[in-house]
Design a protein around this motif. Structure first.
Motif, short mmCIF file in Angstrom:
data_model
loop_
_atom_site.label_atom_id
_atom_site.label_comp_id
_atom_site.label_asym_id
_atom_site.label_seq_id
_atom_site.Cartn_x
_atom_site.Cartn_y
_atom_site.Cartn_z
N SER A 1 0.97 -1.19 -0.23
CA SER A 1 -0.06 0.25 0.03
C SER A 1 1.16 1.30 -0.35
O SER A 1 0.28 2.24 -0.94
CB SER A 1 -0.62 -0.05 1.02
N ILE A 2 1.83 1.28 0.35
CA ILE A 2 2.90 2.55 0.78
C ILE A 2 3.13 2.77 -1.17
O ILE A 2 3.48 3.84 -1.25
CB ILE A 2 3.96 2.08 0.76
N ASP B 1 1.61 1.56 -3.63
CA ASP B 1 -0.36 2.07 -3.92
C ASP B 1 0.15 3.82 -4.07
O ASP B 1 -0.30 4.58 -4.42
CB ASP B 1 -0.92 1.53 -3.46
N ALA B 2 0.04 4.54 -2.40
CA ALA B 2 0.30 5.37 -1.78
C ALA B 2 1.54 6.92 -2.75
O ALA B 2 0.33 7.42 -3.15
CB ALA B 2 0.21 5.58 -0.86
N ALA B 3 2.07 5.87 -2.69
CA ALA B 3 2.93 6.93 -4.18
C ALA B 3 2.91 7.29 -5.07
O ALA B 3 2.45 8.66 -5.32
CB ALA B 3 4.46 6.41 -3.65
N THR B 4 2.48 6.10 -5.81
CA THR B 4 2.00 6.57 -7.13
C THR B 4 0.05 7.14 -7.38
O THR B 4 0.21 8.32 -7.78
CB THR B 4 1.19 5.42 -7.96
N ASP B 5 -0.36 6.73 -6.24
CA ASP B 5 -1.79 7.66 -6.42
C ASP B 5 -1.11 8.62 -6.09
O ASP B 5 -2.20 10.13 -6.36
CB ASP B 5 -2.27 7.45 -4.66
N LEU B 6 -0.53 9.65 -5.76
CA LEU B 6 0.21 10.44 -5.05
C LEU B 6 0.30 11.10 -6.13
O LEU B 6 1.24 12.99 -6.12
CB LEU B 6 0.94 10.73 -4.10
N GLY B 7 0.86 10.48 -6.77
CA GLY B 7 1.37 11.15 -8.43
C GLY B 7 2.46 11.21 -8.65
O GLY B 7 3.57 11.36 -9.74
N PHE C 1 -5.24 1.50 -9.69
CA PHE C 1 -4.29 0.03 -9.57
C PHE C 1 -4.55 -1.23 -9.90
O PHE C 1 -3.82 -1.82 -10.23
CB PHE C 1 -4.28 0.58 -7.99
N PRO D 1 -2.27 5.15 -11.88
CA PRO D 1 -2.91 6.09 -11.63
C PRO D 1 -2.40 7.51 -10.75
O PRO D 1 -2.83 8.78 -10.53
CB PRO D 1 -2.51 5.24 -9.39
N ASN D 2 -1.10 7.48 -11.04
CA ASN D 2 -0.47 9.07 -10.73
C ASN D 2 -0.85 9.69 -11.84
O ASN D 2 -0.68 10.55 -11.91
CB ASN D 2 1.08 8.74 -10.72
N ASN E 1 -6.99 10.82 -5.33
CA ASN E 1 -6.41 10.29 -4.29
C ASN E 1 -6.87 9.48 -3.35
O ASN E 1 -8.41 9.39 -2.98
CB ASN E 1 -6.19 11.69 -3.27
N PHE F 1 -5.25 5.17 2.51
CA PHE F 1 -5.75 3.35 2.38
C PHE F 1 -6.16 3.26 4.08
O PHE F 1 -5.96 3.66 4.95
CB PHE F 1 -4.35 2.93 2.53
N ALA G 1 -1.06 4.09 4.95
CA ALA G 1 -0.05 3.95 4.22
C ALA G 1 1.12 5.00 4.39
O ALA G 1 1.22 5.94 3.10
CB ALA G 1 -0.29 3.27 2.72
N PHE H 1 4.15 7.38 4.80
CA PHE H 1 5.48 6.84 4.27
C PHE H 1 6.38 7.14 5.82
O PHE H 1 6.93 8.16 7.17
CB PHE H 1 6.39 7.60 3.74
N PHE I 1 3.61 15.86 0.17
CA PHE I 1 4.65 14.24 -0.95
C PHE I 1 3.70 14.96 -2.60
O PHE I 1 4.64 14.82 -3.33
CB PHE I 1 4.18 13.02 -0.89
N ILE J 1 5.51 16.36 -5.46
CA ILE J 1 6.12 15.86 -7.20
C ILE J 1 5.12 16.58 -8.27
O ILE J 1 5.70 16.57 -9.28
CB ILE J 1 5.01 14.89 -6.95
#
Lengths: 267, 367, 357
Positions: A168-169, A171-177, B55, B75-76, B81, B84, B88, B90, B101, B105
């Motif tokens: 999920s981490i 996923d979270a990163a890609t989710d945030l762009g 995803f 997804p990016n 958004n 989770f 999730a 960081f 974050f 980006i």
């Protein structure tokens, strides 16, 4: 009270082990380092260590250890990353670890054959029309074989670190762009840095004191501190000088451990 | 009208290996509403969320976002958004950097990032926590950081994957209010996934009850609670007494060997049906006034009410929520109004149900 | 857990069985008692027919065991588990074993055949008056080369190694005495020279050899030469002979400037139980006819002057292994230079190994 007694009882084997096999040898090594070749107490060995020969040897040991660690890491990280994404990752991991069970000497001899004039790489070069090249007894072969031998020890801690990362981490990163590369750079790598550090420690420290391979694969064209210790103890019988180099090696190892030590964050 | 639709699923099917996870699902989500996907674990609700987030890819069918097909958009690149289930967050970054974050980006200027993060953190009541380590935060605080990290990007849709399941009851209730309040203030679409029907009823504008890869029923919490379409929905949403019966004619239904007045119509005469009566719609009364009689088997004090189980003469068990006390072994009368009786046809689909409901609401306006 | 316990139990059981088997085998061979003679020698370093002949003539039963390095042999003798009556160390080992008090002095009265040994090989620095040892075989350090890999190249002198055409072709023994000695010899100095100026000269000369060096290795040199992996090697004549046995193309030469002379020697270690039989056996081996037969089998150079008469003349005339008197005069045995000088040699050698272009 009873509990503490029990705990002390369980401590005995550990304490004995540490005293017999860690503390005593270090003291002995330090003790021997103060005797010159004729058996007189002196600081001559320490003086000798700070001559160009040994300083150069130290430098080259660090340089080769660095190269070995660097290439191990470069190969191990993507491999570990790939492994965590495969279906039967434990099986693949096992296949990578299995060669590390084979005797080092055996592997070294195998490489003498492989890298020799008539080995497969040279036959391939011949086939390409490039012609036979000197591969054995070069820096390349030394680093290649060392990396080959150390790579499982680099892959394991990195694999474990990656394996513990919740998906999920990512996923979270890609989710945030974040793109794949950004995710790696800003999330995956920083979160597995402890695994990388452990891997580098496990590789760098023994690489610093490699011997045997320096003779078999590098033809004594590479002299590390480990080679020098081996020579002093086994061939020249100058135990004092061997012990002195060992003392410095131990000091270097402690410094590396402290520098790359994994500190627990938070709490 | 079309403009108001933010997400649209058209005949979306998803299989993992040979498992059918989503079976020909179609729906539309409007802007600015709070949707809940409700269902037991493994029903496919999280898959819908992952399809919206990008995803995972649909096996069949089309997904539209703001009118554009997004099936293969990563997804990016989506203005969505996610919050989770395990947050999730960081762990190597502090609260500020976690929230920042997405902005970093997108290469925002430091000043703007600082402003936006501050705003987002104040939205979730975490002002002043910027420099905290994630490991120092409590579960509820982590939850808020995760929400702040999502809203700071100003997405069109926020997806929440069982975000409250790890919190204790009191905190969960509090967060339910906060989330609902947040959605109102932001005015963006929330898609909330949960298996907790109370949570769904309390928060949503609209609920999708999902089971076995299909949307069983959709509607406002009230609709779904009062008019469950089938046994699964009735059972999953709140507690209910479900009893076999037979439709005699419009507005008359038979069960426990008696005929009762009801408000349902448009069902064939003599059709086998199921009757739903919610436990809180049943009153305890004297034997004379009771529509049916029951033998009390257990009485449980639940704080606000008593939970009474009794058995009628045909062997059906009745669950009753009441503030009146009864005693085990006692014979009591059960009373309910015609409005409390909800008749379900067996195997009726959502469309058929809607059609039937529509037909007699038209009747009513005609009158 | 259960598995673990089972694993340990099985391991213990297997170890027990093996230990029992070893001890019963040892007993059946009658190691400890009776009129037996236990010989500890290098592998394939004696004609076994002679062993049988000795057993027949004397009625003494011989137990024959082998080792593959001086160090391993010394360790076993130090442990004293087996009562070896005869051992065959190299000359540098004799000094060490004497210092460790592992040797029994020889009774020359019981060795009448000692007179057949060439005077040149008697009373050498490593064992004055041959108090503890009798030379068994001897050899030199020289250049082993493969003419098929290097047509048009001839090797007569150490200088030939410095030929620029030999880039990356030479392998050297990993030994300080041998290589520094080679440097000294190539300059016309003694390989026992300790003059710092001469040593510095030798070191500088060796540095210039660096581009030609492929590797500095241990026992692997045999493998590398046999497999045509390298074309030239500086080696002991014994190793050279082994290589020539495997690869007939290969040749050996003792450089004209001079070189080292080494010996394997028969001694009676402290573990001996049958000192009488040991003397008998040594004397037996010193008999010219016996020595000749043994030399024809082993093929190393024999120090037994009389034995040469009974040998194949072709072998005796081979100057590679029985160099001419002029050359022999230039061969030197390593003297004990003392720890200080030895350490200077070692440091120079280390520096040489580290030197790169």
């Amino acid at each position: 009270m009873n509990n503490r007694k029990m705990r002390n009882l369980f401590m005995i084997p550990y304490a004995l082990w540490i005293i017999l096999f860690v503390v005593t040898p270090i003291i002995l090594v330090a003790y021997y380092s103060f005797f010159d070749i004729e058996g007189y107490f002196s600081f001559a060995n320490y003086k000798k260590f700070f001559t160009p020969v040994y300083l150069k040897m130290t430098l080259s040991s660090f340089w080769y250890a660095f190269l070995i660690t660097f290439f191990s890491l470069i190969i191990a990280y993507p491999t570990a990353l790939f492994l965590t994404r495969t279906k039967h990752k434990q099986l693949w991991l096992l296949l990578i670890i299995v060669p590390s069970w084979i005797n080092l000497l055996l592997k070294a001899y195998a490489f003498i054959g492989i890298f020799g004039k008539y080995g497969p790489p040279n036959q391939f070069l011949e086939w390409l029309g490039i012609g036979t090249k000197q591969i054995l007894f070069t820096d390349f072969s030394f680093i290649f074989v060392s990396v080959y031998i150390f790579i499982p020890f680099m892959i394991l801690p990195i694999f474990n670190a990656l394996n513990e990362l919740p998906s999920s981490i990512m996923d979270a990163a890609t989710d945030l762009g974040a793109s794949k590369w950004t995710t790696f750079k800003r999330v995956i790598f920083p979160l597995t840095i402890d695994g990388v550090k452990t891997g580098c420690q496990i590789v760098f420290i023994p690489a610093l004191s490699l011997f045997m391979l320096t003779r078999l694969i590098a033809g004594n064209r590479v002299i590390t501190l480990g080679t020098a210790i081996e020579q002093h103890f086994l061939v020249t019988q100058d135990w004092g000088m061997g012990a002195t180099i060992a003392v410095f090696l131990i000091i270097f190892m402690f410094i590396i451990m402290i520098l790359t030590g994994t500190r627990k964050r938070g709490v | 009208m079309e403009n108001n639709i933010i997400i649209k699923f058209q005949h979306v099917t998803k299989t993992y290996h040979d498992d059918l996870v989503l079976d020909d699902v179609s729906f539309e989500l409007e802007r600015g509403k709070f949707y809940t996907l409700l269902g037991p674990s493994g029903c496919g609700k999280t898959t819908i969320l992952r399809l919206i987030a990008g995803f995972t890819e649909a096996t069949k069918g089309e997904i539209f976002f703001d009118g554009k097909k997004v099936n293969t958009i990563p997804p990016n690149k989506r203005k969505v958004n996610t919050v989770f289930q395990d947050y999730a967050l960081f762990p190597h970054l502090n609260v500020f950097e976690n929230v920042a974050f997405g902005l970093r980006i997108k290469k925002f200027k430091q000043k703007i990032i600082e402003e936006k993060v501050k705003e987002a953190l104040s939205f979730v009541n975490l002002s002043g926590y910027e420099d905290r380590d994630i490991k120092q935060m409590s579960g509820g605080q982590k939850q808020r950081v995760a929400i702040a990290r999502a809203i700071v990007n100003e997405p069109d849709v926020i997806l929440l994957d069982e975000p409250l399941s790890a919190l204790d009851l009191k905190l969960r209730t509090q967060m339910q209010y906060e989330l609902r309040e947040l959605q109102r203030r932001l005015g963006i679409t929330f898609v909330f996934v949960t298996h907790d029907q109370e949570e769904a009823l309390a928060m949503s504008d609209e609920i999708f009850v999902i089971n076995e890869g299909k949307i069983q029923q959709r509607g406002t919490p009230l609709d779904i609670y009062d008019e469950p379409i089938n046994r699964f929905v009735a059972d999953f949403i709140g507690e209910s007494n479900i009893i076999k019966g037979k439709m005699i004619e419009d507005f008359l239904v038979e069960f426990v060997g008696k005929q009762f007045e009801c408000v349902d119509q448009g069902i064939r005469a003599n059709e086998s049906v199921e009757i739903v009566i919610r436990p809180e719609d049943i009153e305890i009364t004297t034997l004379e006034k009771g529509k049916i009689h029951g033998h009390v088997q257990s009485v449980l004090f639940r704080g606000v009410h008593y939970e009474i189980v009794c058995q009628d003469i045909t062997g059906n068990e009745w669950l009753i929520h009441t503030t009146k006390k009864a005693f085990v072994g006692e014979e009591i009368g059960l009373f309910f109004t015609p409005e409390s009786i909800h008749v379900m046809r067996l195997g009726e689909t959502e469309e058929e149900f809607d059609l039937r409901l529509q037909s007699y609401s038209e009747d009513q306006t005609n009158e | 857990m259960k598995k673990l316990i089972r694993f340990f139990l099985v391991s213990a059981l297997v170890s027990g069985i093996i230990l029992y088997a070893i001890s019963s085998l040892n007993q059946s061979e009658g190691y400890s008692s009776g009129n037996t003679l236990t010989i500890f020698n290098w592998g394939d370093y004696i004609d076994m027919d002679l062993v049988k002949q000795f057993e027949k003539e004397t009625g003494i039963k011989i137990v024959y065991e082998t080792f593959d390095s001086n160090e391993a042999m010394m360790t076993k003798i130090e442990q004293g588990g087996t009562s070896y009556d005869i051992a065959v160390p190299s000359e540098y080992m004799i000094d060490k074993m004497r210092q460790e008090d592992l040797l029994i002095p020889l009774n020359h009265n019981k060795l009448p055949n000692l007179k057949y040994i060439d005077d040149r090989f008697m009373d050498l620095p490593f064992d004055p008056n041959n108090k503890y040892s009798v030379p068994y075989f001897w050899g030199t350090v020289g250049i082993t080369y493969n003419p098929t890999l290097l047509p048009n190249k001839e090797f007569n002198s150490w200088h030939d190694l410095w030929d620029p055409d030999l880039k990356n072709e030479i392998i050297l023994i990993d030994g300080a005495r041998e290589i520094i000695g080679m440097g000294l010899n190539s300059l016309g100095y003694s390989l026992n020279d300790t003059d710092p100026k001469h040593l510095a000269e030798a070191y500088n000369k060796l540095k210039k050899l660096t581009p030609n060096i492929k590797a500095i290795v241990g026992d692997e040199n045999k493998l590398l030469m046999q497999n045509n992996e390298a074309a030239v090697a500086v080696l002991w004549s014994g190793d050279a002979l082994d290589i020539m046995w495997e690869n007939e193309d290969i040749d050996y030469v003792i450089p004209e400037e001079g070189s080292n002379l080494w010996f394997d020697n028969i001694v009676i270690p402290k573990t001996a139980k049958n000192v009488e039989a040991a003397h008998q056996f040594i004397n037996f081996l010193l008999d010219p006819k016996i020595a000749a037969q043994n030399t024809e089998y082993v093929a190393y150079s024999t120090p037994n002057k009389e034995a040469l008469k009974y040998m194949d003349p072709e072998m005796v005339q081979d100057e590679r292994f029985y160099p001419s008197p002029e050359l022999t005069d230039k061969l030197e045995v390593y003297e004990n230079l003392g720890k200080k000088n030895l350490s200077i040699y070692n440091d120079l050698f280390l520096e040489f190994k580290m030197y790169r272009k």
